[in-house]
Design a protein around this motif. Structure first.
Motif, PDB file in Angstrom:
ATOM      1  N   SER A  43       0.807  -1.220   0.000  1.00  0.00           N
ATOM      2  CA  SER A  43       0.000   0.000   0.000  1.00  0.00           C
ATOM      3  C   SER A  43       0.841   1.271   0.000  1.00  0.00           C
ATOM      4  CB  SER A  43      -0.928   0.013   1.226  1.00  0.00           C
ATOM      5  OG  SER A  43      -0.179  -0.075   2.426  1.00  0.00           O
ATOM      6  N   ALA A  44       2.130   1.155   0.357  1.00  0.00           N
ATOM      7  CA  ALA A  44       2.999   2.334   0.405  1.00  0.00           C
ATOM      8  C   ALA A  44       3.555   2.709  -0.962  1.00  0.00           C
ATOM      9  CB  ALA A  44       4.153   2.092   1.367  1.00  0.00           C
ATOM     10  N   GLY A  45       3.412   1.840  -1.944  1.00  0.00           N
ATOM     11  CA  GLY A  45       4.017   2.095  -3.238  1.00  0.00           C
ATOM     12  C   GLY A  45       3.082   1.799  -4.391  1.00  0.00           C
ATOM     13  N   PRO A  46       3.657   1.699  -5.600  1.00  0.00           N
ATOM     14  CA  PRO A  46       5.098   1.812  -5.885  1.00  0.00           C
ATOM     15  C   PRO A  46       5.609   3.234  -5.717  1.00  0.00           C
ATOM     16  CG  PRO A  46       3.835   1.653  -7.919  1.00  0.00           C
ATOM     17  CD  PRO A  46       2.857   1.426  -6.812  1.00  0.00           C
ATOM     18  N   LEU A  47       6.915   3.348  -5.536  1.00  0.00           N
ATOM     19  CA  LEU A  47       7.556   4.639  -5.337  1.00  0.00           C
ATOM     20  C   LEU A  47       8.558   4.905  -6.452  1.00  0.00           C
ATOM     21  CD1 LEU A  47       8.313   4.343  -1.510  1.00  0.00           C
ATOM     22  CD2 LEU A  47       6.518   5.746  -2.566  1.00  0.00           C
ATOM     23  N   THR A  48       8.613   6.146  -6.894  1.00  0.00           N
ATOM     24  CA  THR A  48       9.580   6.546  -7.916  1.00  0.00           C
ATOM     25  C   THR A  48      10.641   7.430  -7.269  1.00  0.00           C
ATOM     26  OG1 THR A  48       7.895   6.515  -9.659  1.00  0.00           O
ATOM     27  CG2 THR A  48       9.912   7.738 -10.104  1.00  0.00           C
ATOM     28  N   VAL A  49      11.897   7.040  -7.427  1.00  0.00           N
ATOM     29  CA  VAL A  49      12.997   7.815  -6.854  1.00  0.00           C
ATOM     30  C   VAL A  49      13.140   9.118  -7.637  1.00  0.00           C
ATOM     31  CG1 VAL A  49      15.455   7.870  -6.313  1.00  0.00           C
ATOM     32  CG2 VAL A  49      14.188   5.716  -6.130  1.00  0.00           C
ATOM     33  N   GLU A  50      13.045  10.224  -6.940  1.00  0.00           N
ATOM     34  CA  GLU A  50      13.160  11.537  -7.579  1.00  0.00           C
ATOM     35  C   GLU A  50      14.597  12.050  -7.534  1.00  0.00           C
ATOM     36  OE1 GLU A  50      11.213  15.346  -5.970  1.00  0.00           O
ATOM     37  OE2 GLU A  50       9.770  14.563  -7.438  1.00  0.00           O
ATOM     38  N   SER A  51      15.257  11.857  -6.386  1.00  0.00           N
ATOM     39  CA  SER A  51      16.644  12.286  -6.249  1.00  0.00           C
ATOM     40  C   SER A  51      17.289  11.531  -5.104  1.00  0.00           C
ATOM     41  CB  SER A  51      16.728  13.801  -5.987  1.00  0.00           C
ATOM     42  OG  SER A  51      16.099  14.125  -4.751  1.00  0.00           O
ATOM     43  N   GLY A  52      18.606  11.562  -5.079  1.00  0.00           N
ATOM     44  CA  GLY A  52      19.319  10.866  -4.014  1.00  0.00           C
ATOM     45  C   GLY A  52      20.676  11.496  -3.773  1.00  0.00           C
ATOM     46  N   LYS A  53      21.168  11.330  -2.560  1.00  0.00           N
ATOM     47  CA  LYS A  53      22.494  11.838  -2.214  1.00  0.00           C
ATOM     48  C   LYS A  53      22.994  11.080  -0.995  1.00  0.00           C
ATOM     49  CE  LYS A  53      20.534  15.596   0.598  1.00  0.00           C
ATOM     50  NZ  LYS A  53      20.439  17.063   0.774  1.00  0.00           N
ATOM     51  N   VAL A  54      24.298  11.147  -0.795  1.00  0.00           N
ATOM     52  CA  VAL A  54      24.892  10.534   0.381  1.00  0.00           C
ATOM     53  C   VAL A  54      25.218  11.639   1.369  1.00  0.00           C
ATOM     54  CG1 VAL A  54      26.844   9.202   1.279  1.00  0.00           C
ATOM     55  CG2 VAL A  54      25.841   8.622  -0.951  1.00  0.00           C
ATOM     56  N   HIS A  55      24.759  11.468   2.613  1.00  0.00           N
ATOM     57  CA  HIS A  55      24.984  12.464   3.658  1.00  0.00           C
ATOM     58  C   HIS A  55      25.468  11.748   4.912  1.00  0.00           C
ATOM     59  CE1 HIS A  55      24.419  16.066   6.093  1.00  0.00           C
ATOM     60  NE2 HIS A  55      23.740  15.332   6.966  1.00  0.00           N
ATOM     61  N   SER A  56      26.689  12.093   5.357  1.00  0.00           N
ATOM     62  CA  SER A  56      27.273  11.487   6.558  1.00  0.00           C
ATOM     63  C   SER A  56      27.276   9.961   6.470  1.00  0.00           C
ATOM     64  CB  SER A  56      26.520  11.934   7.809  1.00  0.00           C
ATOM     65  OG  SER A  56      26.601  13.333   7.975  1.00  0.00           O
TER      66      SER A  56
END
Length: 201
Positions: A43-56
């Motif tokens: 029920s939570a998806g499907p999800l489309t990744v819009e952006s991503g980054k690495v932090h700490s």
């Protein structure tokens, strides 16, 4: 074929970013911008990744339509699943998907049967192979080259070279002596200096 590629953690900031526990060796492919992932619960998806980054040292993702902290927090604990062609192989020949490993016969260097590989356990510091022996007991084998030198997919087997005591505790070597114990001890091959990166989700 469906593979678990990540699990959503806590929200980060106020714009909808979430931290993600990565469970794939190919996050740039499975969790890169534009990737569509299924979810558990569905029920939570499907999800489309819009952006991503690495932090700490953590992967932060933002999904389309998730625009604030409340929406991001609602996804916490959601498992991310990627659809993968069963015939697909990782680009690196030394890496494997979990479904390629599960079900392999596990044998020693001399061919002695040990059991069946029934699960791949992904930990932050290394991967472990769960081997179920004929008597039903389970053994966790570090998935590093020194202990698992050969994965033979063609013949459906994994060849292991375990240190004494890993498979049969009766074979464990006991350190004797008071002052020279450090010299008599054995290296079980699971130290940080010998970690491999062969396992995969």
């Amino acid at each position: 074929m469906q593979l678990v590629v990540g699990k959503i953690g806590r929200a980060h900031g106020i714009k909808g970013d979430v931290s993600v526990e990565v469970r794939t060796d190919e996050p740039e492919l499975r969790l890169g911008p534009g990737a569509v992932v299924l979810t558990d619960p569905a029920s939570a998806g499907p999800l489309t990744v819009e952006s991503g980054k690495v932090h700490s040292g953590r992967l932060l993702l933002r999904f389309a339509g998730v625009n604030d902290r409340n929406a991001a927090e609602a996804l916490r604990g959601t498992v991310l699943i990627s659809e993968v062609d069963p015939e697909e192989r990782p680009d690196d020949p030394e890496e494997f998907y979990d479904h390629q490993l599960i079900g392999l016969d596990v044998v020693l260097l001399d061919g002695t049967p040990v059991g069946e590989l029934t699960e791949v356990v992904h930990l932050p510091y290394q991967d472990l192979l769960t081997v179920t022996k004929a008597d039903g007991t389970e053994v966790l084998v570090p998935f590093v080259t020194r202990i698992v030198p050969t994965i033979d997919l063609e013949n459906q087997r994994a060849v292991i070279d375990p240190p004494p005591g890993l498979i049969d505790t009766a074979e464990a070597e006991v350190v004797r002596g008071e002052s020279d114990g450090a010299e008599d001890g054995t290296d079980d091959g699971t130290g940080a200096g010998d970690q491999g990166d062969e396992g995969d989700a």
